[in-house]
Write an enzyme that holds these catalytic residues in place. Sequence first.
Site, PDB file in Angstrom:
ATOM      1  N   CYS A 270       0.810  -1.235   0.000  1.00  0.00           N
ATOM      2  CA  CYS A 270       0.000   0.000   0.000  1.00  0.00           C
ATOM      3  C   CYS A 270       0.837   1.275   0.000  1.00  0.00           C
ATOM      4  O   CYS A 270       0.823   2.027  -0.962  1.00  0.00           O
ATOM      5  CB  CYS A 270      -0.915   0.004   1.226  1.00  0.00           C
ATOM      6  SG  CYS A 270      -2.121  -1.312   1.167  1.00  0.00           S
TER       7      CYS A 270
HETATM    8  N1  LIG Z   1      -2.572  -5.998   2.152  1.00  0.00           N
HETATM    9  C1  LIG Z   1      -3.073  -4.988   2.821  1.00  0.00           C
HETATM   10  O1  LIG Z   1      -2.766  -4.802   3.996  1.00  0.00           O
HETATM   11  C2  LIG Z   1      -4.056  -4.006   2.205  1.00  0.00           C
HETATM   12  C3  LIG Z   1      -4.679  -3.065   3.025  1.00  0.00           C
HETATM   13  C4  LIG Z   1      -5.592  -2.177   2.479  1.00  0.00           C
HETATM   14  C5  LIG Z   1      -5.857  -2.229   1.105  1.00  0.00           C
HETATM   15  N2  LIG Z   1      -5.225  -3.122   0.318  1.00  0.00           N
HETATM   16  C6  LIG Z   1      -5.575  -3.144  -1.108  1.00  0.00           C
HETATM   17  O2  LIG Z   1      -6.404  -4.260  -1.362  1.00  0.00           O
HETATM   18  C7  LIG Z   1      -6.144  -4.785  -2.663  1.00  0.00           C
HETATM   19  C8  LIG Z   1      -5.766  -6.256  -2.561  1.00  0.00           C
HETATM   20  O3  LIG Z   1      -4.561  -6.358  -1.809  1.00  0.00           O
HETATM   21  P1  LIG Z   1      -4.110  -7.709  -1.102  1.00  0.00           P
HETATM   22  O4  LIG Z   1      -2.999  -7.355  -0.196  1.00  0.00           O
HETATM   23  O5  LIG Z   1      -5.270  -8.454  -0.570  1.00  0.00           O
HETATM   24  O6  LIG Z   1      -3.527  -8.508  -2.378  1.00  0.00           O
HETATM   25  P2  LIG Z   1      -3.194 -10.063  -2.449  1.00  0.00           P
HETATM   26  O7  LIG Z   1      -2.195 -10.226  -3.549  1.00  0.00           O
HETATM   27  O8  LIG Z   1      -2.901 -10.609  -1.100  1.00  0.00           O
HETATM   28  O9  LIG Z   1      -4.568 -10.722  -2.918  1.00  0.00           O
HETATM   29  C9  LIG Z   1      -5.134 -10.509  -4.153  1.00  0.00           C
HETATM   30  C10 LIG Z   1      -5.730 -11.815  -4.642  1.00  0.00           C
HETATM   31  O10 LIG Z   1      -6.371 -11.568  -5.893  1.00  0.00           O
HETATM   32  C11 LIG Z   1      -6.161 -12.675  -6.730  1.00  0.00           C
HETATM   33  N3  LIG Z   1      -6.388 -12.265  -8.105  1.00  0.00           N
HETATM   34  C12 LIG Z   1      -5.552 -11.611  -8.945  1.00  0.00           C
HETATM   35  N4  LIG Z   1      -6.172 -11.398 -10.123  1.00  0.00           N
HETATM   36  C13 LIG Z   1      -7.417 -11.903 -10.012  1.00  0.00           C
HETATM   37  C14 LIG Z   1      -8.511 -11.979 -10.891  1.00  0.00           C
HETATM   38  N5  LIG Z   1      -8.452 -11.471 -12.136  1.00  0.00           N
HETATM   39  N6  LIG Z   1      -9.626 -12.571 -10.447  1.00  0.00           N
HETATM   40  C15 LIG Z   1      -9.683 -13.101  -9.219  1.00  0.00           C
HETATM   41  N7  LIG Z   1      -8.679 -13.055  -8.321  1.00  0.00           N
HETATM   42  C16 LIG Z   1      -7.559 -12.463  -8.735  1.00  0.00           C
HETATM   43  C17 LIG Z   1      -4.762 -13.114  -6.421  1.00  0.00           C
HETATM   44  O11 LIG Z   1      -4.548 -14.468  -6.784  1.00  0.00           O
HETATM   45  C18 LIG Z   1      -4.716 -12.917  -4.898  1.00  0.00           C
HETATM   46  O12 LIG Z   1      -5.106 -14.077  -4.204  1.00  0.00           O
HETATM   47  C19 LIG Z   1      -5.046  -3.904  -3.252  1.00  0.00           C
HETATM   48  O13 LIG Z   1      -5.634  -2.878  -4.002  1.00  0.00           O
HETATM   49  C20 LIG Z   1      -4.383  -3.299  -2.028  1.00  0.00           C
HETATM   50  O14 LIG Z   1      -3.781  -2.064  -2.304  1.00  0.00           O
HETATM   51  C21 LIG Z   1      -4.343  -4.032   0.824  1.00  0.00           C
END
Ligand SMILES: NC(=O)c1ccc[n+]([C@@H]2O[C@H](COP(=O)([O-])OP(=O)(O)OC[C@H]3O[C@@H](n4cnc5c(N)ncnc54)[C@H](O)[C@@H]3O)[C@@H](O)[C@H]2O)c1
Length: 436
Positions: A270
């Site tokens: 992030c």
């Molecule tokens: N990790 C954090 O602490 C956090 C906190 C707040 C916001 N975010 C935001 O949330 C969003 C997700 O982050 P995250 O950390 O969970 O990512 P992550 O990589 O842990 O998870 C994302 C998931 O999406 C899947 N994926 C990718 N393409 C896909 C598709 N076309 N269809 C279905 N699934 C698909 C991946 O396989 C993965 O399992 C991002 O925008 C991030 O900036 C993350």
Amino acid sequence: MELKKKIETKNAKIGVIGLGYVGLPLVIEFVDGGFDCIGFDVDEKKVALLKGGKSYIKHIPTERIMGLIDSGKFDSTTDFSRLKEVDCILVAVPTPLDRHQQPDMSFIVNTSETVSRYLRKGQLVVLESSTWPGTTEELMKPILEKSGLRCTQDFYLAFSPEREDPNNPEYSTKTIPKVVGANDSSSLDCATTLYNTVIVRTVPVSSTQAAEATKLLENIFRSVNIALVNEMKMILDRMGIDVWEVIEAASTKPFGYMPFYPGPGLGGHCIPIDPFYLTWKAREYDMPTRFIELAGEINTDMPYWVVQKIIEALNINGQSIKGSNILILGAAYKKDVDDVRESPTLKLIEILEDRGARVDYNDPYIPVMPRVRKYAFDMKSVELTHENLKKDDCVVISTDHSCYDYETIVAHARLLVDTRNATGGVKKGREKIIKA
Ligand SMILES: NC(=O)c1ccc[n+]([C@@H]2O[C@H](COP(=O)([O-])OP(=O)(O)OC[C@H]3O[C@@H](n4cnc5c(N)ncnc54)[C@H](O)[C@@H]3O)[C@@H](O)[C@H]2O)c1
């Protein structure tokens, strides 16, 4: 409104797309809240693990996944045609930067195309991924409308940024108020009703753009303040003043000050990334984002500054960086998590190896270094034994995991560079410690 009633009576079925650090906790909250839930992911391995009742995220215990399975209310799949079965679709896919530091929207675009294929009347779609203001309206909506259905008339659309803070002992998905924005009152009503059923409080805002900008402001605030203390650290270091002592003292002010801590650089999915989503969008309006760029410059420079401190530390022992053995403690981007995305440790390894050092790392949560956006190191975590600590020319604390015994580490290290003040409480062997 039929969907609203279904949500209120918990008869709505929830679909979560993207079962990562954000999506999986969301699934857990909705199932705990009494909803039937289907998790969708393109990653077959994750789906197989979930079906087997196993967790792949350190701070989500396997018992929680077993609980999902036992509830009979959860299923996970890679079959996106099952999107037809759900009433609400929450999208939590990655939003990284591409090679040119520009927003990589491919995950949101691909997911929107998929949802569009199966979209049916009366469904609610909520984007949760962090992104530039305008994404839901300008990018996602037109793709969803390729289905022939119209937003508001046929389906509802909202944006609600995720504020998940992995492994935060004080706050979880359920207890962090959730901002919700939509560009029509029916969509806003549906989305706030949905989150109100499982989250402590929802904060409605007037548009998807305002909700998107809210998330960016939160992360830019952190990035800028971290850059500020990182700059203070370098200035005070030159003056022979300990920044950690100064922050502790300043934190006693009961108003108008909030502590941020310096470190080896920014990490995670992030803070190092999201600010540049605004920079990219602001260019469309001929606006530079000076605070973001300056903070980015300072934070990006941090691993180089730490390496300079390592060079100076080795010099004290009459050694050069070339040919030295360095052990880095902590590969995760922050303490007590198992996530290496954007971790400054990766940059440290790269720079140190470029300078001719032999680098090992230890991280109890990262046994094997995974391939990530810019790096594909072929490395495994070495054991943290007294012998390993002794044999290296310098031990570098990059991530201050709570499980480390810092007294023992200092006792056995020949030289120690501490980027997190993890050894602040260690009394013996302080002459070997250099803060960076
Ligand atoms: N990790 C954090 O602490 C956090 C906190 C707040 C916001 N975010 C935001 O949330 C969003 C997700 O982050 P995250 O950390 O969970 O990512 P992550 O990589 O842990 O998870 C994302 C998931 O999406 C899947 N994926 C990718 N393409 C896909 C598709 N076309 N269809 C279905 N699934 C698909 C991946 O396989 C993965 O399992 C991002 O925008 C991030 O900036 C993350």
